[in-house]
Motif scaffolding. Structure first.
Motif, PDB file in Angstrom:
ATOM      1  N   UNK A 151       0.669  -1.179  -0.136  1.00  0.00           N
ATOM      2  CA  UNK A 151       0.300   0.216  -0.066  1.00  0.00           C
ATOM      3  C   UNK A 151       0.788   1.588   0.237  1.00  0.00           C
ATOM      4  N   UNK A 152       0.521   2.143  -0.499  1.00  0.00           N
ATOM      5  CA  UNK A 152       1.011   3.901  -0.794  1.00  0.00           C
ATOM      6  C   UNK A 152       0.976   4.342   0.499  1.00  0.00           C
ATOM      7  N   UNK A 153       1.839   5.217   0.982  1.00  0.00           N
ATOM      8  CA  UNK A 153       2.256   5.401   2.177  1.00  0.00           C
ATOM      9  C   UNK A 153       1.084   7.082   1.967  1.00  0.00           C
ATOM     10  N   UNK A 154       1.071   8.028   3.440  1.00  0.00           N
ATOM     11  CA  UNK A 154       0.216   9.078   2.986  1.00  0.00           C
ATOM     12  C   UNK A 154       0.826  10.068   3.412  1.00  0.00           C
ATOM     13  N   UNK A 155       0.652  11.468   2.943  1.00  0.00           N
ATOM     14  CA  UNK A 155       0.981  12.254   3.041  1.00  0.00           C
ATOM     15  C   UNK A 155       1.043  13.329   3.935  1.00  0.00           C
ATOM     16  N   UNK A 156       1.277  14.607   4.205  1.00  0.00           N
ATOM     17  CA  UNK A 156       0.749  14.806   5.374  1.00  0.00           C
ATOM     18  C   UNK A 156      -0.185  15.684   5.098  1.00  0.00           C
ATOM     19  N   UNK A 157      -0.934  15.940   4.544  1.00  0.00           N
ATOM     20  CA  UNK A 157      -1.555  17.567   3.671  1.00  0.00           C
ATOM     21  C   UNK A 157      -2.881  16.568   3.701  1.00  0.00           C
ATOM     22  N   UNK A 158      -2.752  15.499   3.718  1.00  0.00           N
ATOM     23  CA  UNK A 158      -3.697  13.933   3.596  1.00  0.00           C
ATOM     24  C   UNK A 158      -4.489  14.120   4.913  1.00  0.00           C
ATOM     25  N   UNK A 159      -4.206  14.832   5.654  1.00  0.00           N
ATOM     26  CA  UNK A 159      -4.101  14.609   7.209  1.00  0.00           C
ATOM     27  C   UNK A 159      -5.741  16.328   7.074  1.00  0.00           C
ATOM     28  N   UNK A 160      -5.296  17.020   6.514  1.00  0.00           N
ATOM     29  CA  UNK A 160      -5.960  17.984   6.457  1.00  0.00           C
ATOM     30  C   UNK A 160      -7.184  17.850   5.300  1.00  0.00           C
ATOM     31  N   UNK A 161      -6.921  16.905   4.510  1.00  0.00           N
ATOM     32  CA  UNK A 161      -7.951  16.388   3.217  1.00  0.00           C
ATOM     33  C   UNK A 161      -8.762  16.286   3.135  1.00  0.00           C
ATOM     34  N   UNK A 162      -8.373  15.004   4.941  1.00  0.00           N
ATOM     35  CA  UNK A 162      -9.623  13.846   4.832  1.00  0.00           C
ATOM     36  C   UNK A 162     -10.217  14.662   6.112  1.00  0.00           C
ATOM     37  N   UNK A 163     -10.251  15.656   6.416  1.00  0.00           N
ATOM     38  CA  UNK A 163     -10.588  16.396   8.047  1.00  0.00           C
ATOM     39  C   UNK A 163     -11.907  16.366   8.515  1.00  0.00           C
ATOM     40  N   UNK A 164     -13.110  15.911   7.463  1.00  0.00           N
ATOM     41  CA  UNK A 164     -14.576  15.645   7.361  1.00  0.00           C
ATOM     42  C   UNK A 164     -14.900  13.911   7.611  1.00  0.00           C
ATOM     43  N   UNK A 165     -13.674  12.721   7.581  1.00  0.00           N
ATOM     44  CA  UNK A 165     -14.347  11.878   7.830  1.00  0.00           C
ATOM     45  C   UNK A 165     -14.362  11.625   9.226  1.00  0.00           C
ATOM     46  N   UNK A 166     -15.377  11.023   9.833  1.00  0.00           N
ATOM     47  CA  UNK A 166     -15.707  10.733  10.699  1.00  0.00           C
ATOM     48  C   UNK A 166     -15.595   9.862  11.275  1.00  0.00           C
ATOM     49  N   UNK A 167     -15.061   8.531  11.091  1.00  0.00           N
ATOM     50  CA  UNK A 167     -14.510   7.517  12.279  1.00  0.00           C
ATOM     51  C   UNK A 167     -13.082   6.324  11.119  1.00  0.00           C
ATOM     52  N   UNK A 168     -12.332   5.796  11.671  1.00  0.00           N
ATOM     53  CA  UNK A 168     -12.039   4.490  11.301  1.00  0.00           C
ATOM     54  C   UNK A 168     -12.459   4.270  10.213  1.00  0.00           C
ATOM     55  N   UNK A 169     -13.520   3.503   9.687  1.00  0.00           N
ATOM     56  CA  UNK A 169     -14.132   2.958   8.933  1.00  0.00           C
ATOM     57  C   UNK A 169     -14.041   3.777   7.615  1.00  0.00           C
ATOM     58  N   UNK A 170     -14.222   4.841   7.508  1.00  0.00           N
ATOM     59  CA  UNK A 170     -14.090   5.670   6.489  1.00  0.00           C
ATOM     60  C   UNK A 170     -13.069   6.021   6.159  1.00  0.00           C
ATOM     61  N   UNK A 171     -12.395   5.603   6.485  1.00  0.00           N
ATOM     62  CA  UNK A 171     -11.162   6.449   6.120  1.00  0.00           C
ATOM     63  C   UNK A 171     -10.493   5.518   5.243  1.00  0.00           C
ATOM     64  N   UNK A 172     -10.841   3.684   6.051  1.00  0.00           N
ATOM     65  CA  UNK A 172     -10.735   2.716   5.361  1.00  0.00           C
ATOM     66  C   UNK A 172     -11.148   2.847   4.212  1.00  0.00           C
ATOM     67  N   UNK A 173     -12.394   2.785   4.102  1.00  0.00           N
ATOM     68  CA  UNK A 173     -13.580   3.171   2.910  1.00  0.00           C
ATOM     69  C   UNK A 173     -13.266   3.687   1.962  1.00  0.00           C
ATOM     70  N   UNK A 174     -12.337   5.021   2.072  1.00  0.00           N
ATOM     71  CA  UNK A 174     -11.715   6.081   1.452  1.00  0.00           C
ATOM     72  C   UNK A 174     -10.825   6.215   0.772  1.00  0.00           C
TER      73      UNK A 174
END
Length: 389
Positions: A151-174
């Motif tokens: 799997x690819x790694x996450x960029x630091x700016x992704x944390x800001x981009x994904x700030x509307x995610x509600x929980x772990x499940x939504x991040x996994x689904x993203x």
């Protein structure tokens, strides 16, 4: 008359001694008070100078440090400030964002479930999460934990981009429909998504939220009180302010991020003391059995036979004098951490800070060296002699 003069002279002295004694008792009873073991006075003083120089040169507002030897804390304190705006000092109980050191908790949880017979690390991820979209290649839990899954790694700016995610499940689904960037077990690449998948797997097996599983299986069992998820809109006592550098390296307040969806990989707050206690659990069998300790210590071997400097959840390497070193480095927006374990010397060094960026790592090796010079002096002398020949 003489008696009155003696009393006037003596009473202030008694009052002073009573106040001094009272202060001493208060300090001893305060859990938050710094710890300095006299036996390591010289090492502590040199290390404090190093940390203060680091704060100035790196513009880090504040940090905490903890050093333990054979399970006993010999030095622990906060340095600098937890908040520049309020000028609030950093203390032993200041909670910092620890970034990727959150993965220690995830690897511990998965290892515990493995010890309990609830999963097998060599089995496919799909055995436990069958609804996850199929990839070109299969991958195992061991490959996820050793960061060789593809799997690819996450960029630091992704944390800001994904700030509307509600929980772990939504991040996994993203990111669940992403393709693998390489065939599993043929290459190494740090990926936060590995630990998100291990977190969702734990939820499937344990039938509880990841945070509750970690609390029940790890934190409560070890009586660890200052480690928890960085809930964005909840008041958390002793939580540090968070700082970042802008594009011209100026120190600014970190942008607002929601760490809850990234709990298994980036989302925890902790202290240097708590991280040290967690790290001590892999010095000897006890909380974990020997098979699990080997899992944390031994380097992962790729399918082609090459060893990578990763074990399950840790960096597995040696220092410049060929001493065994197990480490974990963590960084995220607004915080960073470092853990160094020298198993043979039973030395554990942990650091946390309220600045997170990619400019430089916390000076954990420099601190460890001061104590290793005392704990293992012959090792250093012998290695230096060999290099001089």
């Amino acid at each position: 008359m003489k008696k009155k003069i003696v009393l006037k002279t003596f009473l202030p002295l008694v009052a002073f001694l009573m106040v001094f004694t009272s202060c001493q008792k208060t300090n001893k009873q305060t859990k938050n008070a710094p710890i300095y073991k006299k036996k390591y006075k010289e090492e502590i003083l040199k290390s404090r100078d190093d940390l203060r120089s680091y704060l100035i040169s790196s513009s880090v507002p504040g940090m905490s440090v903890c050093v333990s030897i054979d399970g006993e804390i010999v030095w622990s304190e906060g340095i600098g400030v937890a908040s520049k705006e309020l000028k609030a000092p950093a203390t032993r109980e200041t909670k910092f964002r620890i970034g990727n050191a959150s993965e220690i908790l995830t690897s511990y949880l998965i290892a515990k479930l493995h010890e309990q017979g609830k999963l097998d690390l060599t089995h496919s991820f799909y055995k436990y999460v069958p609804n996850f979209p199929k990839k070109k290649y299969d991958f195992t839990l061991l490959e996820l934990g050793s960061s060789v899954s593809g799997f690819r790694d996450m960029k630091m700016e992704d944390l800001v981009k994904y700030k509307d995610l509600k929980n772990l499940k939504e991040y996994v689904q993203k990111l669940e429909n992403d393709t693998l960037v390489y065939e599993p077990d043929t290459y190494f690449n740090d990926s936060e998504y590995n630990y998100a998948l291990l977190g969702i797997l734990a939820e499937n097996i344990g039938n509880e939220k990841f945070s509750k599983l970690v609390k029940n299986q790890i934190l409560d069992t070890l009586n660890i009180e200052n480690t928890l998820i960085d809930y964005q809109h909840v008041i958390i006592p002793n939580r540090s302010e968070t700082y970042y550098r802008d594009f011209i390296a100026r120190l600014i307040k970190a942008p607002e991020v929601n760490m809850l969806p990234f709990a298994p990989t980036l989302g925890y707050l902790s202290t240097a003391d708590d991280l040290n206690q967690l790290a001590q659990q892999i010095l000897t069998p006890g909380f974990f059995n020997q098979e699990t300790l080997d899992l944390f210590y031994n380097k992962h071997r790729l399918s082609g036979g090459q060893e990578v400097l990763r074990s399950f959840g840790w960096i597995s390497t040696t220092d410049r004098f060929n001493r065994k070193l197990i480490a974990k480095l963590g960084t995220t927006i607004g915080g960073s951490s470092a853990v160094g374990i020298f198993p043979d010397q039973k030395l554990v060094v942990t650091l946390c800070s309220n600045l997170g960026d990619d400019i430089g790592e916390l000076p954990i090796a420099k601190i460890a060296d001061k104590f290793l010079e005392k704990l293992d002096p012959m090792k250093e002398m012998n290695e230096e002699k060999k290099s001089s020949k």
